[in-house]
Design an enzyme around this catalytic site. Structure first.
Site, PDB file in Angstrom:
ATOM      1  N   GLN A  63      -5.399 -54.728 -45.705  1.00 24.63           N
ATOM      2  CA  GLN A  63      -6.130 -53.716 -47.464  1.00 24.63           C
ATOM      3  C   GLN A  63      -5.377 -53.267 -48.290  1.00 24.63           C
ATOM      4  O   GLN A  63      -5.605 -53.311 -49.453  1.00 24.63           O
ATOM      5  CB  GLN A  63      -7.094 -52.444 -46.593  1.00 24.63           C
ATOM      6  CG  GLN A  63      -8.318 -53.342 -45.769  1.00 24.63           C
ATOM      7  CD  GLN A  63      -8.867 -51.986 -44.814  1.00 24.63           C
ATOM      8  OE1 GLN A  63      -8.478 -51.835 -43.782  1.00 24.63           O
ATOM      9  NE2 GLN A  63      -9.975 -51.777 -46.199  1.00 24.63           N
ATOM     10  N   HIS A 108      -5.212 -54.766 -36.922  1.00 28.23           N
ATOM     11  CA  HIS A 108      -6.544 -54.302 -37.940  1.00 28.23           C
ATOM     12  C   HIS A 108      -7.382 -55.163 -38.355  1.00 28.23           C
ATOM     13  O   HIS A 108      -6.991 -55.352 -39.390  1.00 28.23           O
ATOM     14  CB  HIS A 108      -5.597 -53.509 -39.463  1.00 28.23           C
ATOM     15  CG  HIS A 108      -6.639 -52.220 -40.002  1.00 28.23           C
ATOM     16  ND1 HIS A 108      -6.679 -50.848 -39.594  1.00 28.23           N
ATOM     17  CD2 HIS A 108      -7.595 -51.999 -40.220  1.00 28.23           C
ATOM     18  CE1 HIS A 108      -8.119 -50.683 -40.243  1.00 28.23           C
ATOM     19  NE2 HIS A 108      -9.061 -50.944 -40.960  1.00 28.23           N
ATOM     20  N   ASN A 115      -7.437 -51.515 -33.791  1.00 32.45           N
ATOM     21  CA  ASN A 115      -8.354 -50.848 -34.987  1.00 32.45           C
ATOM     22  C   ASN A 115      -9.912 -51.114 -34.525  1.00 32.45           C
ATOM     23  O   ASN A 115      -9.370 -52.546 -34.996  1.00 32.45           O
ATOM     24  CB  ASN A 115      -8.202 -50.732 -36.373  1.00 32.45           C
ATOM     25  CG  ASN A 115      -8.968 -50.398 -36.453  1.00 32.45           C
ATOM     26  OD1 ASN A 115      -8.704 -48.461 -37.150  1.00 32.45           O
ATOM     27  ND2 ASN A 115      -9.435 -50.663 -37.914  1.00 32.45           N
ATOM     28  N   GLU A 116     -11.545 -50.074 -34.036  1.00 33.22           N
ATOM     29  CA  GLU A 116     -12.372 -50.670 -34.386  1.00 33.22           C
ATOM     30  C   GLU A 116     -12.493 -51.772 -33.013  1.00 33.22           C
ATOM     31  O   GLU A 116     -13.136 -52.592 -33.940  1.00 33.22           O
ATOM     32  CB  GLU A 116     -13.123 -50.503 -35.667  1.00 33.22           C
ATOM     33  CG  GLU A 116     -12.253 -49.210 -35.968  1.00 33.22           C
ATOM     34  CD  GLU A 116     -13.270 -49.313 -37.674  1.00 33.22           C
ATOM     35  OE1 GLU A 116     -13.633 -50.342 -37.736  1.00 33.22           O
ATOM     36  OE2 GLU A 116     -13.363 -48.134 -38.453  1.00 33.22           O
TER      37      GLU A 116
HETATM   38  O1  IFM Z   1     -12.184 -49.768 -44.550  1.00 32.75           O
HETATM   39  C1  IFM Z   1     -12.413 -49.901 -43.386  1.00 32.75           C
HETATM   40  C2  IFM Z   1     -11.657 -49.483 -42.009  1.00 32.75           C
HETATM   41  O2  IFM Z   1     -10.782 -51.017 -42.164  1.00 32.75           O
HETATM   42  C3  IFM Z   1     -11.507 -49.556 -40.788  1.00 32.75           C
HETATM   43  N1  IFM Z   1     -12.850 -47.961 -40.868  1.00 32.75           N
HETATM   44  C4  IFM Z   1     -13.462 -48.339 -42.112  1.00 32.75           C
HETATM   45  C5  IFM Z   1     -13.486 -48.317 -43.473  1.00 32.75           C
HETATM   46  C6  IFM Z   1     -14.555 -48.010 -44.415  1.00 32.75           C
HETATM   47  O3  IFM Z   1     -15.132 -48.715 -44.872  1.00 32.75           O
END
Ligand code: IFM
Length: 385
Positions: A19, A109, A152-153
């Protein structure tokens, strides 16, 4: 002095590699971005400007920085390790330590190398061993890192993969409506465990970071809520039992009725992502996580709001921190708070939802700390709200 946080509480800002770095050309998403409204391109050019980013974090008065290592840079071709990129990320770890910042490092991520995706990605039978090999490769550069986030997530990853397979490209909570891919969830869980095994051999503390969506039951829909939450969130939380820590990431809530998730009610206050403006999300998520994972320390690895109105960011964060503090007062063992995000970054297909404490000029990449950044820095310095 307002509401005080425990001594040693970490205050930081979070980011992810894809990002903010720019030109992550060997990743699976780079090619797919042509199907999205906007591309990441040079992103925030943080691949080159990371020292400036770290200086900003330190100068604001924060004590921690979360950043990602990009697997596609470390291993752009299967089995071929880029020593230059390894050295780059080592410099970032050392850059944090030299500035007195605690590095929180994410190993995966959302994005993977394109070759990994072409071989079946997280649906391939070799995914776990490939991820384990990558983790083994980065072990030497993690020396001195006391918070390593493996994946991540994973819950969003499994849900978004399913949504993409069905032809939907929306992410975030919208993607969360898709039924998650449970086979992929199993593989991600195994990959997390394999990574923890490797990290443990090097004495590194690790955990994974879960998107907490605060599924809330409408009257009489508790059973439906539980059934909805289990594959989308709770199984991932339960898999963190015994981990060194768990990352809580919370932004909003989702109401669950008898037939599943309900849309944000008409007239509700919304953020730039379309999510309900609900700062109570953080306290709720921490309480839920602490209940499911007694004895596992919590690090808030993401919390924030997409808004063009910086005063609203302060309003949201102040309320979120008050909720966090109340959850801690009731016993939740929370070690720190990392705001999402340091920079206005690439929000997976769009530059419009601005989550940053710091704006970035898209032409010159000049950074400009917003008042909310200074406000959070003051909270950090005071260790109190
Ligand atoms: O930008 C994302 C991030 O990459 C993962 N968690 C949520 C954020 C906002 O949408």
């Amino acid at each position: 002095m307002g509401i005080a946080f425990p001594e040693g509480f970490l205050w930081g800002a979070a980011s992810s590699a894809h990002q903010i770095e720019g030109n992550n050309v060997a990743s699976d998403l780079w090619g797919l971005e042509s199907r999205l409204p906007e591309r990441s391109g040079d992103a925030c050019d943080s691949y080159h400007r990371w020292p400036e980013d770290l200086d900003l974090v330190r100068d604001l008065g924060l004590s921690a920085y979360r950043f990602g290592i990009e697997w596609a840079r470390i291993e752009p071709v299967e089995g071929e390790v880029s020593r230059a990129h390894l050295a780059h990320y080592r410099r970032m770890v050392e850059g944090c330590l030299e500035r007195g910042l605690t590095p929180v490092v994410t190993l995966h991520h959302f994005t993977s190398p394109l070759w990994f995706q072409r071989e079946g990605g997280w649906r391939s039978g070799t995914a776990v061993e490939r991820f384990r090999r990558y983790v083994r490769t980065v072990l030497p550069i993690l020396d001195g890192v006391s918070w390593v986030c493996t994946i991540n997530e994973p819950n969003m990853l499994a849900m978004m993969a399913e949504a993409m397979r069905n032809g939907h490209h929306e992410g975030g909570v919208a993607g969360a409506m898709a039924a998650p891919d449970q086979a992929m969830a199993d593989t991600l869980t195994d990959a997390h465990r394999a990574a923890r095994e490797e990290l443990g051999t090097a004495g590194l503390r690790s955990g994974w970071t879960i998107a907490n969506q605060n599924f809330q039951a409408e009257d009489g829909a508790q059973a439906e809520r539980d059934a909805w939450a289990w594959p989308r969130e709770d199984r991932f939380l339960d898999a963190a039992s015994g981990d060194d820590f768990v990352g809580v990431q919370a932004y909003t809530r989702v109401r669950i009725g008898r037939d599943g998730a309900l849309p944000v009610p008409d007239g509700a206050r919304r953020t730039l992502t379309g999510w309900e403006f609900y700062p109570g999300a953080l306290g709720d998520a921490v309480r839920h996580t602490a209940r499911r994972l007694p004895g596992v320390p919590i690090l808030v690895t993401e919390n924030g709001v997409a808004t063009g109105d910086d005063a609203e960011r302060v309003e949201y964060t102040r309320a979120a921190l008050a909720g966090l503090h109340a959850a801690m007062a009731d016993g939740a063992d929370v070690r720190g708070y990392l705001h999402w995000s340091l920079l206005d970054n690439y929000e997976w297909g769009s530059w419009a939802p601005t989550f940053g404490l710091v704006s970035v000029d898209r032409e010159t990449f000049a950074r400009d700390a917003k008042p909310s950044a200074r406000w959070l820095g003051d909270v950090a310095r005071a260790n109190a709200l």
